[in-house]
Design an enzyme around this catalytic site. Structure first.
Site, PDB file in Angstrom:
ATOM      1  N   LYS A 139      -1.350  -1.941   7.806  1.00 15.83           N
ATOM      2  CA  LYS A 139      -1.966  -3.229   7.515  1.00 15.83           C
ATOM      3  C   LYS A 139      -0.968  -4.164   6.871  1.00 15.83           C
ATOM      4  O   LYS A 139      -0.072  -3.737   6.166  1.00 15.83           O
ATOM      5  CB  LYS A 139      -3.118  -3.040   6.523  1.00 15.83           C
ATOM      6  CG  LYS A 139      -4.282  -2.249   7.043  1.00 15.83           C
ATOM      7  CD  LYS A 139      -5.294  -3.071   7.772  1.00 15.83           C
ATOM      8  CE  LYS A 139      -4.774  -3.723   9.015  1.00 15.83           C
ATOM      9  NZ  LYS A 139      -4.203  -2.768   9.958  1.00 15.83           N
ATOM     10  N   ASP A 195       0.879  -1.166   0.000  1.00 11.07           N
ATOM     11  CA  ASP A 195       0.000   0.000   0.000  1.00 11.07           C
ATOM     12  C   ASP A 195       0.914   1.213   0.000  1.00 11.07           C
ATOM     13  O   ASP A 195       1.594   1.483   0.992  1.00 11.07           O
ATOM     14  CB  ASP A 195      -0.879  -0.041   1.254  1.00 11.07           C
ATOM     15  CG  ASP A 195      -1.728   1.213   1.424  1.00 11.07           C
ATOM     16  OD1 ASP A 195      -1.571   2.167   0.635  1.00 11.07           O
ATOM     17  OD2 ASP A 195      -2.554   1.239   2.362  1.00 11.07           O
ATOM     18  N   TYR A 255       3.086  -1.370  15.581  1.00 10.89           N
ATOM     19  CA  TYR A 255       2.087  -1.567  14.542  1.00 10.89           C
ATOM     20  C   TYR A 255       2.009  -0.325  13.647  1.00 10.89           C
ATOM     21  O   TYR A 255       1.580   0.725  14.076  1.00 10.89           O
ATOM     22  CB  TYR A 255       0.729  -1.853  15.176  1.00 10.89           C
ATOM     23  CG  TYR A 255      -0.119  -2.734  14.304  1.00 10.89           C
ATOM     24  CD1 TYR A 255      -0.686  -3.904  14.804  1.00 10.89           C
ATOM     25  CD2 TYR A 255      -0.357  -2.415  12.974  1.00 10.89           C
ATOM     26  CE1 TYR A 255      -1.445  -4.722  14.009  1.00 10.89           C
ATOM     27  CE2 TYR A 255      -1.107  -3.220  12.172  1.00 10.89           C
ATOM     28  CZ  TYR A 255      -1.661  -4.372  12.682  1.00 10.89           C
ATOM     29  OH  TYR A 255      -2.420  -5.178  11.876  1.00 10.89           O
TER      30      TYR A 255
HETATM   31  C1  F6R Z   1      -7.971  -0.327   8.165  1.00  6.74           C
HETATM   32  C2  F6R Z   1      -7.540   0.898   7.525  1.00  6.74           C
HETATM   33  C3  F6R Z   1      -8.375   2.047   7.803  1.00  6.74           C
HETATM   34  C4  F6R Z   1      -7.652   3.098   8.621  1.00  6.74           C
HETATM   35  C5  F6R Z   1      -8.595   4.247   8.988  1.00  6.74           C
HETATM   36  C6  F6R Z   1      -7.913   5.362   9.777  1.00  6.74           C
HETATM   37  O1  F6R Z   1      -7.127  -1.320   7.871  1.00  6.74           O
HETATM   38  O2  F6R Z   1      -6.576   0.960   6.815  1.00  6.74           O
HETATM   39  O3  F6R Z   1      -9.536   1.641   8.454  1.00  6.74           O
HETATM   40  O4  F6R Z   1      -7.114   2.505   9.777  1.00  6.74           O
HETATM   41  O5  F6R Z   1      -9.131   4.807   7.823  1.00  6.74           O
HETATM   42  O6  F6R Z   1      -6.812   5.805   9.083  1.00  6.74           O
HETATM   43  P1  F6R Z   1      -5.923   7.059   9.524  1.00  6.74           P
HETATM   44  O7  F6R Z   1      -5.473   6.823  10.936  1.00  6.74           O
HETATM   45  O8  F6R Z   1      -4.818   7.022   8.533  1.00  6.74           O
HETATM   46  O9  F6R Z   1      -6.801   8.265   9.416  1.00  6.74           O
HETATM   47 MG    MG Z   2      -3.830   2.441   3.217  1.00  5.06          MG
HETATM   48 MG    MG Z   3      -4.895  -2.212   2.405  1.00  2.10          MG
END
Ligand code: F6R
Ligand code: MG
Ligand code: MG
Length: 368
Positions: A234, A14, A231
């Protein structure tokens, strides 16, 4: 060429989402196609297919250089760097998210991208399925792989095909201790299940036919959390499964996904939800950044070329599964911030719990 082994490398990362973490900008796919085309012309690889699942760029490549070939990994790495540049220019979300290291050192493992690879001598016909999932983790493959290669209620061939009757060996990784163990099905079924039922810790890495050691499946098991020491994102997984002629039939490979089992990774990597099998076109998770989904690209591999793909979940046969996944998704969502929708504290990608606890430290009194 006779005698020459074929390698399939599926490498994904990603490097920027469009919009948010939901999907892939076409410019990134175009850039990957352009760079892989140029590399193919130079003879660095034989064939390729580029696709995406959610916000993950998926490079499916064939060559004869074996797994962990530095040149193939470097090519993928360079594509992810080029994708990051485009993502930055377009202001895509999380540009360079999975690029965890600055300099390439021979292998993308441990650098952020996910990798599944396998090498084999091509049979007369070589059907393979590449599974790619978003908003989940490699542990999501445990249940379907078990069903494919060890459960006769799923795979009739285990009972009625003499070439499968001896069963399969499962290579299982303990991601916490970074140790692996080979266990045999059916003799050690209960031991296998004792481990892989804990799918956030034990993950199936590869599966081999016991009779002759032929590889049947290979999964990406990089755990970004462990790679980076914390962490950071993903580890949306990929999986290659070989099929037919003494391995599970295509239908036996796909059948486990008719059950939308609960996997971790939905919203902020911190929620459980059903894994929904979808067509390529529907691989855009937008409800609460989910629900987690999986696509399946079917190919015939012939003389190291990829003939395909066929969009294997683009089948009304999976409509009931998708309906069920929506029903389960809705049921899970109603739990809001409560477990088991929310993951246990130690498995959440985001958690405010330590700071909340620190703030309340002095307000906790001895219970009477
Ligand atoms: C789940 C994922 C999304 C982000 C969420 C918050 O795997 O990738 O659910 O965790 O959109 O993202 P941030 O913290 O980047 O705003
Ligand atoms: Mg992403
Ligand atoms: Mg992804």
């Amino acid at each position: 060429m006779a005698g020459m082994k074929t390698t399939i490398s599926v490498i994904k990362a990603d490097v920027g989402g469009y919009v948010g973490h939901s999907s892939m900008h076409p410019d990134l796919v175009a850039k990957a196609n352009e760079m892989l085309e140029a590399a193919t012309e130079k003879g660095r690889l034989v064939d390729f297919h580029v696709t995406s699942c959610g916000d993950d760029l998926e490079l499916i490549m064939t060559h004869n250089k074996g797994p962990e070939a530095p040149d193939i990994h470097k090519l993928a790495w360079d594509i992810f760097l080029a994708g990051t540049e485009i993502a930055k220019k377009l202001g895509l979300y999380g540009a360079g998210q999975d690029i965890l290291k600055d300099a390439f050192s021979g292998n993308v493992k441990g650098m952020g991208p996910g990798v599944a690879e396998m090498e084999f001598t091509e049979r007369k016909s070589e059907p393979i399925i590449v599974f790619m999932a978003d908003k989940t983790s490699p542990g999501a493959w445990n249940l379907p792989l078990y069903k494919m290669f060890a459960d006769p209620f799923n795979t009739a061939g285990l009972v009625i095909d003499p070439s499968m009757h001896e069963g399969f060996n499962f290579l299982i990784l303990d991601v916490l201790q970074s140790k692996e163990i080979m266990l045999s099905a059916p003799d050690e079924l209960y031991d296998i299940l004792a481990l892989i039922g804990s799918h956030s810790r034990y993950m199936i890495k590869a599966i081999y036919r016991r009779a002759d050691g032929e590889i049947g499946a290979s999964a990406s098991t990089q755990k970004l959390s462990l790679i980076a020491g914390k962490y950071v994102g993903k580890d949306d997984p990929v999986l290659i499964v070989r099929s037919q002629s003494g391995l599970p039939a295509v239908g036996e490979v796909l059948e486990p996904f008719a059950f939308p089992h609960i996997v971790e990774g939905w919203m902020r990597g911190s929620h459980n939800g059903p894994l929904m099998p979808v067509s390529f076109e529907d691989a855009t998770p937008t409800r609460f950044d989910g629900p987690p989904r999986v696509i399946a690209a079917g190919f015939q591999v012939t003389d190291t070329h990829l003939i395909g793909p066929v969009d294997m979940f683009d089948d009304p046969g999976f409509d009931m599964t998708r309906d069920k996944a929506n029903e389960i998704g809705e049921y899970m969502r109603r739990h809001g911030p409560f477990e088991p929708h929310r993951l246990p504290a130690d498995q959440m990608e985001y958690t405010t719990l330590p700071s909340v606890l620190a703030r309340m430290k002095d307000r906790f009194k001895e219970a009477k």
